[in-house]
Design an enzyme around this catalytic site. Structure first.
Site, PDB file in Angstrom:
ATOM      1  CB  ALA A  72      -0.915  -0.004   1.226  1.00  0.00           C
ATOM      2  CD  GLU A  73       2.081   1.116  -3.934  1.00  0.00           C
ATOM      3  OE1 GLU A  73       0.848   1.150  -3.748  1.00  0.00           O
ATOM      4  OE2 GLU A  73       2.670   0.132  -4.408  1.00  0.00           O
ATOM      5  CD  GLN A  84       7.798  -4.036  -6.131  1.00  0.00           C
ATOM      6  OE1 GLN A  84       6.830  -4.442  -6.763  1.00  0.00           O
ATOM      7  NE2 GLN A  84       8.197  -4.606  -5.009  1.00  0.00           N
ATOM      8  CG  HIS A  92       6.508  -2.328 -14.553  1.00  0.00           C
ATOM      9  ND1 HIS A  92       5.199  -2.613 -14.821  1.00  0.00           N
ATOM     10  CD2 HIS A  92       6.823  -3.049 -13.449  1.00  0.00           C
ATOM     11  CE1 HIS A  92       4.741  -3.489 -13.930  1.00  0.00           C
ATOM     12  NE2 HIS A  92       5.707  -3.764 -13.086  1.00  0.00           N
TER      13      HIS A  92
HETATM   14  C1  LIG Z   1       0.075  -0.202  -6.895  1.00  0.00           C
HETATM   15  C2  LIG Z   1       1.112  -1.246  -7.152  1.00  0.00           C
HETATM   16  N1  LIG Z   1       2.148  -1.369  -6.305  1.00  0.00           N
HETATM   17  C3  LIG Z   1       3.109  -2.286  -6.533  1.00  0.00           C
HETATM   18  C4  LIG Z   1       3.044  -3.109  -7.610  1.00  0.00           C
HETATM   19  C5  LIG Z   1       4.143  -4.130  -7.874  1.00  0.00           C
HETATM   20  N2  LIG Z   1       3.616  -5.473  -7.689  1.00  0.00           N
HETATM   21  C6  LIG Z   1       3.192  -6.207  -8.723  1.00  0.00           C
HETATM   22  S1  LIG Z   1       2.505  -7.643  -8.248  1.00  0.00           S
HETATM   23  C7  LIG Z   1       2.802  -7.312  -6.620  1.00  0.00           C
HETATM   24  C8  LIG Z   1       2.363  -8.285  -5.581  1.00  0.00           C
HETATM   25  C9  LIG Z   1       0.911  -8.600  -5.701  1.00  0.00           C
HETATM   26  O1  LIG Z   1       0.553  -9.540  -4.746  1.00  0.00           O
HETATM   27  P1  LIG Z   1      -0.928 -10.101  -4.640  1.00  0.00           P
HETATM   28  O2  LIG Z   1      -1.905  -8.990  -4.631  1.00  0.00           O
HETATM   29  O3  LIG Z   1      -0.952 -11.028  -3.507  1.00  0.00           O
HETATM   30  O4  LIG Z   1      -1.159 -10.878  -6.017  1.00  0.00           O
HETATM   31  P2  LIG Z   1      -0.317 -12.073  -6.670  1.00  0.00           P
HETATM   32  O5  LIG Z   1       0.713 -11.435  -7.553  1.00  0.00           O
HETATM   33  O6  LIG Z   1       0.271 -12.881  -5.578  1.00  0.00           O
HETATM   34  O7  LIG Z   1      -1.291 -12.827  -7.500  1.00  0.00           O
HETATM   35  C10 LIG Z   1       3.434  -6.087  -6.480  1.00  0.00           C
HETATM   36  C11 LIG Z   1       3.877  -5.506  -5.208  1.00  0.00           C
HETATM   37  C12 LIG Z   1       1.941  -2.947  -8.472  1.00  0.00           C
HETATM   38  N3  LIG Z   1       1.786  -3.700  -9.563  1.00  0.00           N
HETATM   39  N4  LIG Z   1       0.992  -2.019  -8.221  1.00  0.00           N
END
Ligand SMILES: Cc1ncc(C[n+]2csc(CCOP(=O)(O)OP(=O)(O)O)c2C)c(N)n1
Lengths: 329, 377
Positions: A61-62, A84, A131
Site C-alpha cells: 500500500a503506497e 517499487q 513500469h
Molecule cells: C500499486 C502497485 N504497487 C506495486 C506493484 C508491484 N507489484 C506487482 S505484483 C505485486 C504483488 C501482488 O501480490 P498479490 O496482490 O498477492 O497478487 P499475486 O501477484 O500474488 O497474484 C506487487 C507488489 C503494483 N503492480 N501495483
C-alpha cells in the site's frame, strides 16, 4: 582514497548502508525490500545486517508507505521509502502532494519531514505498462518537495546519503535502466567534500552547443557528444541532477558561451522539465541564443508497449538531430 | 468439513490455527459433503473441469517457456491456482462480468476467450487492446487493486439498469490477490459495494505471497473475515478444490444477481511458481513449503476422483493431454507470428478524436523516420 568500481545499483546499496550506519533514526521501508532485497536488489543484505525494525517490508500500500513515513518523521525518524516502480507512486500521490509537501509550510516551520522517496524511473527495460514512466514533473511542480535524479554510480552513492541527511522531503529518482552500469566510486571521501546535492554539474565541457539531461538520459547525451566529437562538433553536456530546485547558473554560463541548447528527457514534452528550463534560459540568455532551446522528449502519449519504446525514447540520433536543427536557424 | 491449511506460509511461528474452509474434494480425491454447499455435475461436466485444469496449466507452462526463450517479455504464471480460477470462472454465467488482475489466464480461458488474447501484453506488442464488454472480461490490470473499484462501479451500473433480481440478473466478479487486500482502493471498493449493495463478488486468491512478502505482512485476521467489518458476508474456500471453488462462487454470484449484495470469497491456495518470470522465490521461501502444497495439487485430486469414481479411463486422460499439447503448440505458433506494432501506432488512440498536438508529433516523427531512409544506418 578507496576507489571502487560499482554498478549504480550497488552504489545506492552502499550509500543506503552508510546512511543506516551513520544515523540510527534512518529507516528503510517498502515492498519486498527486506528478504528479497527489493525487486532491483537495491536494498540487498540490508535487512540482514540492520534488522527488520530498520529495513521494513511494508504491506502492499503506497499511500500507507508514505503516510506512515510522515508520522514516523514527526516522531523523529528519517524514513527512506522505496516505491517499487514509477507507475506505482500514484496511490501515494495524495500523501506526497497534500501532506509531505505542505507540512513544513502549514506548521510555520515547526514540522520538518526528512523523508526520502526513492523511485526507480524511466524506460528501456522492455517492461509491461506502468513500469517505465517518468513522473518527475508532477513532483517538481509541487512546492515544498525537492526532486533530484542521479545518473551515475558516484553520484548515486553520495546523492542518496545527502538526500537522507537533508531536512527536506526529497523525491529521489533512480535511472532504473542504468542500475547495472558501472563506474568508479570513492567510498571514503567525506560527504562534506562531495558535490552539493542541489547543484548541476558539467560532465563534459564543449564549445558548440549545450546538451542538458538528467537521470537515464545523461548517458545518452554523453554518447551523443562522443559520437560527434570526431566530426569536429564539440558538445557541452550538463547533468542537471537537481530538478527542484533547479540549479541553472552553470546552464546559463554554458548557453551564453555556446548559444545553442538542447534538453533531453524521457518524460513527455508537454509540461515537462524541459519546458521549464527552456523558459528560464530564454529569460536569462535570450540575446545570446542562436536558436530556440529545443527539447528531445518522450511523445505526448502514454508510455507505449515495450516493442515501441525504442521509438518512443529519446536516443542518440534524436539528440543529434536536435543539435543539428539548432544550426538551422 | 475439512480443516484449512495449518502450515505457516512463512515468517514467524506464532500464527493461530487457520480457520475452516469450504471443501468438497479432498487432496486425495475424496468427495466430502458440506452443509451449505454442493455441486451437481454430470459425469461429462466433471471430466470437463479436469480438461480445463489440465489445459490451463499446459498453456501456462507454454507461456513460461516462451518467456524463457525471449518470446515474451514477462509472464505471470497461475501454477497452483488452476482450481480457484477454473472453479470461479466456470461459475460465471454468460451475462456476468469479470475484472481480472494479470494472473487470471484460467478465468479467461473458461470465459471461452482465445488464450492468445492477453499475450500481446506480455510480449510487449500492445497493452491488452480488447473490448471488455465484448468478452465480458475486462483488460488485465497491473496496478494492484485498481480493478476492484472498476468492478464495483460496473456493478452499480447493473443495479441502475434494473438488471438485478431473478435468475437472469447480472453479477460481477472482481479478482485480486492477498497483497492487494492492503490497498486503499480495495478497501474503498468494499465500502462502496456495501453502501450501494452492488451485485459483486470479491474473489481473493490468497496464494500466500505478494511477491516475497508472506500473508502475515498484509493481515492479522484471515482475509475473508474482513468482510464482516464492511457489512457483507465473507467465506474461505479451499482454492485448490475446483468443486468447492465453483460451488461457493456460483452461490455468491447468484445471491448478488438476486439483489443480496456483495460478498467476499477468499480462495486459499498457493503460488507454486515464481511471482513472475522476473522473480527468484528461492530468496524468500523454503523448498519444503512447496512440497507440502504439492501434496494438495488442484489437478491431482480431480484425477484421483475421476479414477476412483470410474468416470474416466486412461484413454480419456491421454486424450486430454494430447488436446492440451495441441492447444499449447497452436498458442506458441501464434505468439511467434505476432506482428510487431508499426512505430507510428504510438500515436493511436490517445484520444477518441485525436488531438492537434499528436497529429503534429506524428507528422514530425514520420518525417524523422523518413530522414533515415536511404542512409547507410
Ligand atoms: C500499486 C502497485 N504497487 C506495486 C506493484 C508491484 N507489484 C506487482 S505484483 C505485486 C504483488 C501482488 O501480490 P498479490 O496482490 O498477492 O497478487 P499475486 O501477484 O500474488 O497474484 C506487487 C507488489 C503494483 N503492480 N501495483
Amino acid at each position: 582514497m578507496a576507489v571502487e568500481t560499482l554498478t549504480l545499483g550497488k552504489a545506492l546499496n552502499n550509500g543506503l548502508r552508510r546512511a543506516l550506519e551513520r544515523d540510527p533514526k534512518v529507516l528503510l521501508m517498502g515492498e519486498d525490500i527486506g528478504k528479497l532485497g527489493g525487486v532491483f536488489r537495491i536494498t540487498d543484505g540490508l535487512q540482514k545486517d540492520f534488522g527488520d525494525e530498520r529495513v521494513i517490508d511494508t504491506p502492499l500500500a503506497e499511500s500507507g508507505i508514505v503516510g506512515t513515513a510522515v508520522g514516523l518523521a514527526i516522531r523523529g525518524y528519517r524514513p527512506v521509502c522505496e516505491i517499487q516502480f514509477d507507475g506505482f507512486v500514484y496511490p501515494a500521490f495524495d500523501q506526497i502532494v497534500s501532506q509531505v509537501a505542505k507540512m513544513h509550510y502549514r506548521s510555520r516551520g515547526k514540522v520538518r519531514l526528512p523523508i526520502v522517496i526513492r523511485i526507480p524511473f524511466g524506460g528501456g527495460i522492455g517492461a509491461v505498462e506502468h513500469h517505465s514512466e517518468s513522473p518527475e514533473a508532477y513532483f517538481a511542480h509541487t512546492a515544498g518537495l525537492k526532486v533530484v535524479a542521479c545518473s551515475n554510480p558516484s553520484d548515486a552513492y553520495t546523492m542518496i546519503q545527502q538526500a537522507i541527511a537533508s531536512d527536506d522531503p526529497i523525491v529521489f529518482f533512480e535511472p532504473k535502466r542504468r542500475y547495472w552500469e558501472k563506474g568508479e566510486v570513492d567510498t571514503e571521501a567525506p560527504l562534506s567534500a562531495a558535490h552539493p546535492l542541489h547543484a548541476a554539474r558539467v560532465l563534459r565541457p564543449g564549445r558548440d552547443a549545450t546538451v542538458l539531461a538528467y537521470g537515464p538520459m545523461v548517458r545518452t547525451a554523453l554518447d551523443a557528444a562522443t559520437a560527434v566529437a570526431d566530426d569536429g562538433r564539440d558538445l557541452e553536456v550538463i547533468d542537471l541532477r537537481t530538478l527542484s530546485p533547479l540549479d541553472l547558473e552553470p546552464v546559463y554560463d554554458s548557453v551564453r558561451r555556446t548559444g545553442r541548447c538542447v534538453i533531453v528527457h524521457e518524460a513527455p514534452s508537454s509540461g515537462g522539465l524541459g519546458a521549464e528550463v527552456a523558459a528560464r534560459i530564454t529569460e536569462k540568455c535570450f540575446s545570446r541564443l542562436e536558436a530556440p532551446v529545443l527539447r528531445v522528449a518522450g511523445f505526448n502519449t502514454p508510455y507505449p508497449a515495450a516493442r515501441m519504446e525504442e521509438e518512443y525514447l529519446p536516443d542518440l540520433d534524436r539528440v543529434l538531430d536536435a543539435v543539428d536543427r539548432t544550426y538551422g536557424w | 468439513m475439512a480443516k484449512g491449511d495449518r502450515t505457516k506460509a512463512g515468517g514467524g511461528g506464532t500464527a493461530p490455527p487457520e480457520p475452516e474452509f469450504v471443501q468438497l474434494l479432498t487432496p486425495d480425491g475424496e468427495r466430502v459433503a458440506h452443509p451449505d454447499y454442493t455441486v451437481d455435475f454430470t459425469d461429462e461436466e466433471y471430466r470437463g473441469l479436469y480438461r480445463d485444469l489440465v489445459i490451463v496449466r499446459k498453456l501456462d507452462a507454454e507461456a513460461t517457456a516462451l518467456q524463457r526463450q525471449g518470446e515474451l517479455g514477462i509472464w505471470a504464471s497461475l501454477l497452483g491456482q488452476e482450481a480457484a480460477q477454473v472453479g470461479s470462472g466456470r461459475a460465471l454465467r454468460e451475462q456476468d462480468m469479470a475484472f481480472p488482475t494479470y494472473r487470471e489466464h484460467g478465468v479467461l480461458y473458461c470465459r471461452g476467450i482465445d488464450p492468445i488474447m492477453p499475450l500481446g501484453l506480455f510480449r510487449g506488442v500492445n497493452q491488452g487492446g480488447w473490448d471488455p464488454n465484448a468478452f465480458k472480461f475486462n483488460m488485465y490490470t497491473i496496478v494492484i487493486g485498481a480493478q476492484t473499484l472498476h468492478a464495483t462501479g460496473y456493478a452499480m451500473g447493473i443495479t441502475k439498469d434494473g438488471r438485478v433480481g431473478g435468475g437472469d440478473g447480472e453479477a460481477v466478479i472482481a479478482y485480486f490477490g492477498d497483497g492487494a487486500s492492503s490497498q486503499g482502493d480495495v478497501n474503498e471498493a468494499f465500502v462502496w459495494a456495501s453502501v450501494f449493495n452492488a451485485p459483486i463478488v470479491f474473489f481473493c486468491q490468497n496464494n500466500q505471497y505478494a511477491i516475497s512478502e508472506p500473508i502475515e505482512r498484509q493481515t492479522r485476521v484471515p482475509l475473508y473475515q474482513r468482510a464482516a467489518g464492511f457489512g457483507f458476508p465473507g467465506l474461505r474456500v479451499d482454492g485448490n478444490d475446483v468443486l468447492a471453488s465453483y460451488a461457493v462462487t456460483r452461490a455468491a454470484l447468484d445471491a448478488a444477481r438476486q439483489g443480496q449484495g456483495p460478498s467476499l470469497i477468499e480462495a486459499y491456495t498457493y503460488r507454486m511458481g515464481a511471482h513472475t518470470t522476473s522473480d527468484d522465490p528461492t530468496r524468500y521461501r523454503i523448498a519444503s513449503e512447496l512440497d507440502a502444497w504439492q501434496a494438495k495439487d488442484p489437478i491431482k485430486r480431480v484425477r484421483a476422483f475421476l479414477d476412483k469414481q470410474q468416470l474416466a479411463d486412461e484413454a480419456f486422460f491421454a486424450e486430454v493431454d494430447a488436446q492440451a499439447q495441441r492447444e499449447a503448440t497452436h498458442l506458441r505458433e501464434r505468439v511467434l507470428s505476432m506482428p510487431n506494432p508499426h512505430p507510428e501506432q504510438l500515436f493511436d488512440n490517445v484520444y477518441p478524436h485525436g488531438s492537434p498536438l499528436l497529429d503534429a508529433e506524428r507528422a514530425e516523427f514520420a518525417d524523422y523516420l523518413a530522414s533515415f531512409e536511404g542512409s547507410a544506418n
